[in-house]
Design a protein around this motif. Structure first.
Motif, PDB file in Angstrom:
ATOM      1  N   VAL A 397      68.298  54.475  41.993  1.00  0.00           N
ATOM      2  CA  VAL A 397      67.137  54.066  41.766  1.00  0.00           C
ATOM      3  C   VAL A 397      66.562  53.820  43.341  1.00  0.00           C
ATOM      4  O   VAL A 397      67.059  53.138  43.955  1.00  0.00           O
ATOM      5  N   ILE A 398      65.291  54.142  43.427  1.00  0.00           N
ATOM      6  CA  ILE A 398      64.674  53.869  44.680  1.00  0.00           C
ATOM      7  C   ILE A 398      63.183  53.336  44.558  1.00  0.00           C
ATOM      8  O   ILE A 398      62.538  53.758  43.619  1.00  0.00           O
ATOM      9  N   ARG A 399      63.002  52.329  45.329  1.00  0.00           N
ATOM     10  CA  ARG A 399      61.684  51.758  45.194  1.00  0.00           C
ATOM     11  C   ARG A 399      61.014  51.865  46.488  1.00  0.00           C
ATOM     12  O   ARG A 399      61.622  51.354  47.383  1.00  0.00           O
ATOM     13  N   TYR A 400      59.799  51.991  46.614  1.00  0.00           N
ATOM     14  CA  TYR A 400      59.222  52.272  47.992  1.00  0.00           C
ATOM     15  C   TYR A 400      57.927  51.221  47.771  1.00  0.00           C
ATOM     16  O   TYR A 400      56.720  51.571  47.081  1.00  0.00           O
ATOM     17  N   GLU A 401      57.773  50.285  48.850  1.00  0.00           N
ATOM     18  CA  GLU A 401      56.521  49.299  48.882  1.00  0.00           C
ATOM     19  C   GLU A 401      56.153  49.690  50.089  1.00  0.00           C
ATOM     20  O   GLU A 401      56.702  49.726  51.232  1.00  0.00           O
ATOM     21  N   LEU A 402      54.537  49.645  50.426  1.00  0.00           N
ATOM     22  CA  LEU A 402      53.876  49.724  51.602  1.00  0.00           C
ATOM     23  C   LEU A 402      53.416  48.335  52.031  1.00  0.00           C
ATOM     24  O   LEU A 402      52.672  47.781  51.053  1.00  0.00           O
ATOM     25  N   TRP A 403      53.280  47.986  53.004  1.00  0.00           N
ATOM     26  CA  TRP A 403      52.854  46.321  53.395  1.00  0.00           C
ATOM     27  C   TRP A 403      51.860  46.598  54.537  1.00  0.00           C
ATOM     28  O   TRP A 403      52.096  47.201  55.450  1.00  0.00           O
ATOM     29  N   ASP A 404      51.040  45.430  54.528  1.00  0.00           N
ATOM     30  CA  ASP A 404      50.160  45.177  55.935  1.00  0.00           C
ATOM     31  C   ASP A 404      50.928  44.075  56.367  1.00  0.00           C
ATOM     32  O   ASP A 404      50.938  42.922  55.680  1.00  0.00           O
ATOM     33  N   LYS A 421      48.463  53.899  38.725  1.00  0.00           N
ATOM     34  CA  LYS A 421      48.147  52.848  37.746  1.00  0.00           C
ATOM     35  C   LYS A 421      47.817  51.494  37.950  1.00  0.00           C
ATOM     36  O   LYS A 421      48.166  50.755  38.819  1.00  0.00           O
ATOM     37  N   THR A 422      46.969  50.691  37.161  1.00  0.00           N
ATOM     38  CA  THR A 422      46.404  49.474  37.676  1.00  0.00           C
ATOM     39  C   THR A 422      47.456  48.571  37.433  1.00  0.00           C
ATOM     40  O   THR A 422      48.171  48.484  36.320  1.00  0.00           O
ATOM     41  N   GLY A 423      47.463  47.536  38.624  1.00  0.00           N
ATOM     42  CA  GLY A 423      48.550  46.436  38.519  1.00  0.00           C
ATOM     43  C   GLY A 423      49.865  46.849  39.032  1.00  0.00           C
ATOM     44  O   GLY A 423      50.609  46.120  39.139  1.00  0.00           O
ATOM     45  N   GLU A 424      49.982  48.259  39.243  1.00  0.00           N
ATOM     46  CA  GLU A 424      51.309  48.586  40.050  1.00  0.00           C
ATOM     47  C   GLU A 424      51.123  49.251  41.426  1.00  0.00           C
ATOM     48  O   GLU A 424      50.248  49.826  41.522  1.00  0.00           O
ATOM     49  N   ARG A 425      51.791  48.434  42.236  1.00  0.00           N
ATOM     50  CA  ARG A 425      51.380  48.717  43.616  1.00  0.00           C
ATOM     51  C   ARG A 425      52.609  49.462  44.226  1.00  0.00           C
ATOM     52  O   ARG A 425      52.304  50.450  45.339  1.00  0.00           O
ATOM     53  N   ALA A 426      53.793  49.636  43.734  1.00  0.00           N
ATOM     54  CA  ALA A 426      54.777  50.237  44.490  1.00  0.00           C
ATOM     55  C   ALA A 426      55.224  51.775  43.695  1.00  0.00           C
ATOM     56  O   ALA A 426      54.331  52.015  42.507  1.00  0.00           O
ATOM     57  N   ILE A 427      56.106  52.389  44.103  1.00  0.00           N
ATOM     58  CA  ILE A 427      56.670  53.842  43.565  1.00  0.00           C
ATOM     59  C   ILE A 427      57.974  53.535  43.451  1.00  0.00           C
ATOM     60  O   ILE A 427      58.764  53.115  44.086  1.00  0.00           O
ATOM     61  N   ALA A 428      58.398  53.882  42.084  1.00  0.00           N
ATOM     62  CA  ALA A 428      59.531  53.744  41.626  1.00  0.00           C
ATOM     63  C   ALA A 428      60.241  54.959  40.958  1.00  0.00           C
ATOM     64  O   ALA A 428      59.588  55.439  40.009  1.00  0.00           O
ATOM     65  N   VAL A 429      61.350  55.366  41.514  1.00  0.00           N
ATOM     66  CA  VAL A 429      62.093  56.899  40.842  1.00  0.00           C
ATOM     67  C   VAL A 429      63.629  56.751  41.022  1.00  0.00           C
ATOM     68  O   VAL A 429      63.974  55.945  41.435  1.00  0.00           O
ATOM     69  N   THR A 430      63.843  57.441  40.166  1.00  0.00           N
ATOM     70  CA  THR A 430      65.415  57.674  39.972  1.00  0.00           C
ATOM     71  C   THR A 430      65.576  59.020  40.511  1.00  0.00           C
ATOM     72  O   THR A 430      65.022  59.931  40.166  1.00  0.00           O
TER      73      THR A 430
END
Length: 478
Positions: A397-404, A421-430
Motif C-alpha cells: 500500500v502506497i500513500r502520497y501526500e503533498l504539503w506546503d 474527490k471532495t474531502g480527500e487530499r491524498a492519493i492511496a494505491v496498492t
C-alpha cells in the motif's frame, strides 16, 4: 548547562563553516537507509531512530569547529582513498575497530551504546557506496538492482581503478573530486537523487547496511551475555524525557539539514537562511541530550575512528557474513508539482507568496519525507522515494501526500489537495509487486514518464495542487 557548542556566541561562526559544507550522503538518505536496514532486521522504531540521530551527528560535528571533533569525524566519510589498497586498509581498520567497540559495549551490557555505534558506523558504510566509483565499476542490469557489497565481490574490490573522491574539492572541480552535490555530473558523489546513478548506489548502501548490522549482531553475541544485550538493543526503550529529547534532536536534524546552504536533506532547493539561523541558534542553546553527550563528551565515536587513517592493510580482518536481500525496490517518482488556479475570493496555498512544496510518501509502514522546494509555484523535480518491500508480501500500500511547508518560525504545515474527490487530499494505491498494476485511487500500470499519473485537487477543497507521478518496482538481484 552543556550545549551543542562550547559557547552559544559561536553560532555565527558555525553558520559560516557549518552543515552546508557536508561531504556526505544527504542526511535524509542516511536517515532512511539507517531506519529501513535496521527495521528490516527486527529492530523496533525507537532504537532505529536513535541510530538515525547518531548517524546525523557524524555530519553535524564534522562541521562544527568549536567542538573540536571534525578531524576525527572526517574519517567516517570514506573520502580521499585513491587506490584499492587504501580502501582495503580502511575497511580492515573499520571492521576491526567496530568489532572491538561492539564487543566492549556488549561486555558492559550497554544496549544504548550498541545502538549508538550502529548509527555512527553505518554512516561510513553508507558513504562508501555514495563516495566511491563502486557503481561505475559494475555493468548495471536492465532488469533490477545489483546487491553485491565490497565484501561480497573481491574482484571489483581489487580493480586498480577503484577509488573514492577527493575532499575538499579542487578549484576548478575535477572528475575525481567528491563533487558539490548539485544536479550535475561533476565529481564522484551519488549523495542526492539528482546525481547520476544515485538509485543504484542507494541500493548498494541498503544491502551493505544490512550486512553491517548482521556483522554487529555476531560481534555482540560473541560476548558472554551478548544475546541479551542484542535483544535489548533491538527493543530499546527510553524514558519519557529521553524520548522527548530524541524527538527534539531529530526535528533539529531535519530543519538544519533542509535549511542549510545548498540544502542537504535530500538534495537542493530547500536552502533558507532566515529559517536556518534561528534553528541553528535554538539547537546550539538547548541542553545536550544523552545521545549528544555520548557522542560529544564520552566520544564513543573514537573507538571507531582511531587509526582509520592508517594505510597499512591489517594482517587479519574479521569475516563479514553472507546476507540475502529478499526485497523489491519500490519507486515513487515525482515528475512535476504545480499550484492550481484559485478563485477571486480564494486564498493561495501560501498566502505570503509561492508554495514551499514537499512530499510525504508512505510505502508499507515506512514514511519518507522528500526535500522541500522553497518558494516555487511550479517545479520539475528529482524526488524519488525508493523503499524496500519484502518480495513475499506480493503487494504494498502506497500513500502520497503533498504539503506546503510553513514549519520552523512560520507555524504548522498545510496539506495540499491533490485528489479530485471532495474531502480527500491524498492519493492511496496498492501496487501488485509482480505486475506493477495499481488498484485504489488509480488503476493500471503507470511505471514510465509516458504513462505517469496526473492528479489534481478540485473545488470546493482548498490548497489545490497537481502532481505527476510514476510508480514502479525493480527486483534486487543476488
Amino acid at each position: 548547562m552543556l550545549t551543542h557548542y562550547f559557547v552559544v556566541s559561536g553560532v555565527c561562526l558555525c553558520l559560516c563553516l557549518g552543515v552546508g559544507q557536508v561531504h556526505a550522503l544527504d542526511t535524509g538518505h542516511h536517515a532512511d537507509l539507517t531506519v529501513s536496514s535496521m527495521t528490516s532486521l527486527g529492530f523496533q522504531v525507537t532504537p532505529a531512530r536513535v541510530a538515525q540521530l547518531e548517524n546525523w551527528l557524524v555530519d553535524y560535528y564534522s562541521n562544527q569547529p568549536l567542538v573540536g571533533l571534525e578531524d576525527d569525524l572526517a574519517k567516517l566519510h570514506f573520502d580521499n582513498l585513491v587506490t584499492p589498497d587504501e580502501i582495503k586498509a580502511y575497511w580492515g581498520h573499520l571492521v576491526n575497530n567496530s568489532k572491538g567497540a561492539f564487543e566492549k559495549a556488549a561486555t558492559d551490557g550497554d544496549a544504548l551504546h550498541v545502538v549508538a555505534l550502529l548509527g555512527m558506523s553505518l554512516h561510513a558504510v553508507q558513504d562508501f557506496y555514495s563516495h566511491s566509483n563502486w557503481v561505475e565499476e559494475h555493468m548495471l542490469s536492465d532488469t533490477g538492482y545489483l546487491t553485491d557489497t565490497y565484501f561480497d565481490n573481491p574482484i571489483v574490490a581489487a580493480f586498480p581503478t577503484l577509488r573514492t573522491g577527493r575532499y575538499p574539492n579542487s578549484n576548478p572541480l575535477k572528475p575525481t573530486d567528491h563533487g558539490d552535490g548539485q544536479p550535475s555530473t561533476a565529481g564522484m558523489n551519488h549523495d542526492a537523487y539528482a546525481r547520476p546513478r544515485w538509485n543504484q548506489a542507494y541500493v548498494f548502501a541498503f544491502c551493505a547496511s544490512r550486512q553491517w548490522v548482521q556483522a554487529a549482531e555476531g560481534w555482540v553475541k560473541g560476548v558472554s551475555g551478548g544475546d541479551t544485550v542484542w535483544a535489548n538493543a533491538k527493543a530499546l526503550t527510553l524514558s519519557a524525557s529521553d524520548m522527548t529529547d530524541l524527538n527534539n534532536d531529530l526535528e533539529a536534524s531535519y530543519r538544519l539539514s533542509e535549511y542549510a546552504p545548498g540544502g542537504h536533506w535530500k538534495g537542493i532547493g530547500s536552502e533558507h537562511t532566515s529559517e536556518f539561523v534561528p534553528a541553528a541558534a535554538a539547537f546550539a542553546a538547548s541542553s545536550d541530550s544523552i545521545f549528544v553527550d555520548h557522542f560529544k563528551e564520552d566520544k564513543w565515536h573514537k573507538a571507531l575512528t582511531d587509526g582509520l587513517e592508517n594505510t597499512t592493510i591489517p594482517s587479519s580482518v574479521a569475516a563479514m557474513p553472507i546476507v540475502s536481500h529478499p526485497f523489491v525496490a519500490v519507486s515513487v517518482r515525482t515528475l512535476a508539482v504545480q499550484e492550481l488556479p484559485v478563485g477571486v475570493l480564494e486564498s493561495k496555498i501560501d498566502v505570503g507568496g509561492k508554495a514551499d512544496f514537499y512530499a510525504k510518501v508512505r510505502v508499507g509502514d515506512v514514511w519518507h519525507i522528500e526535500s522541500m522546494q522553497l518558494d516555487k509555484s511550479s517545479v520539475s523535480l528529482h524526488w524519488d522515494t525508493l523503499a524496500f518491500v519484502p518480495e513475499a508480501t506480493g503487494s504494498v500500500v502506497i500513500r502520497y501526500e503533498l504539503w506546503d511547508e510553513d514549519g520552523g518560525i512560520a507555524g504548522g504545515d498545510d496539506q495540499c489537495d491533490i485528489y479530485h474527490k471532495t474531502g480527500e487530499r491524498a492519493i492511496a494505491v496498492t501496487m501488485d509487486l509482480n505486475t506493477e498494476v495499481l488498484s485504489g485511487d488509480f488503476t493500471g500500470v503507470h511505471n514510465l514518464p509516458s504513462t505517469a499519473i496526473t492528479s489534481g485537487g478540485q473545488t470546493p477543497d482548498k490548497d489545490r495542487a497537481e502532481v505527476k507521478l510514476v510508480f514502479s518496482r525493480r527486483p534486487l538481484i543476488p
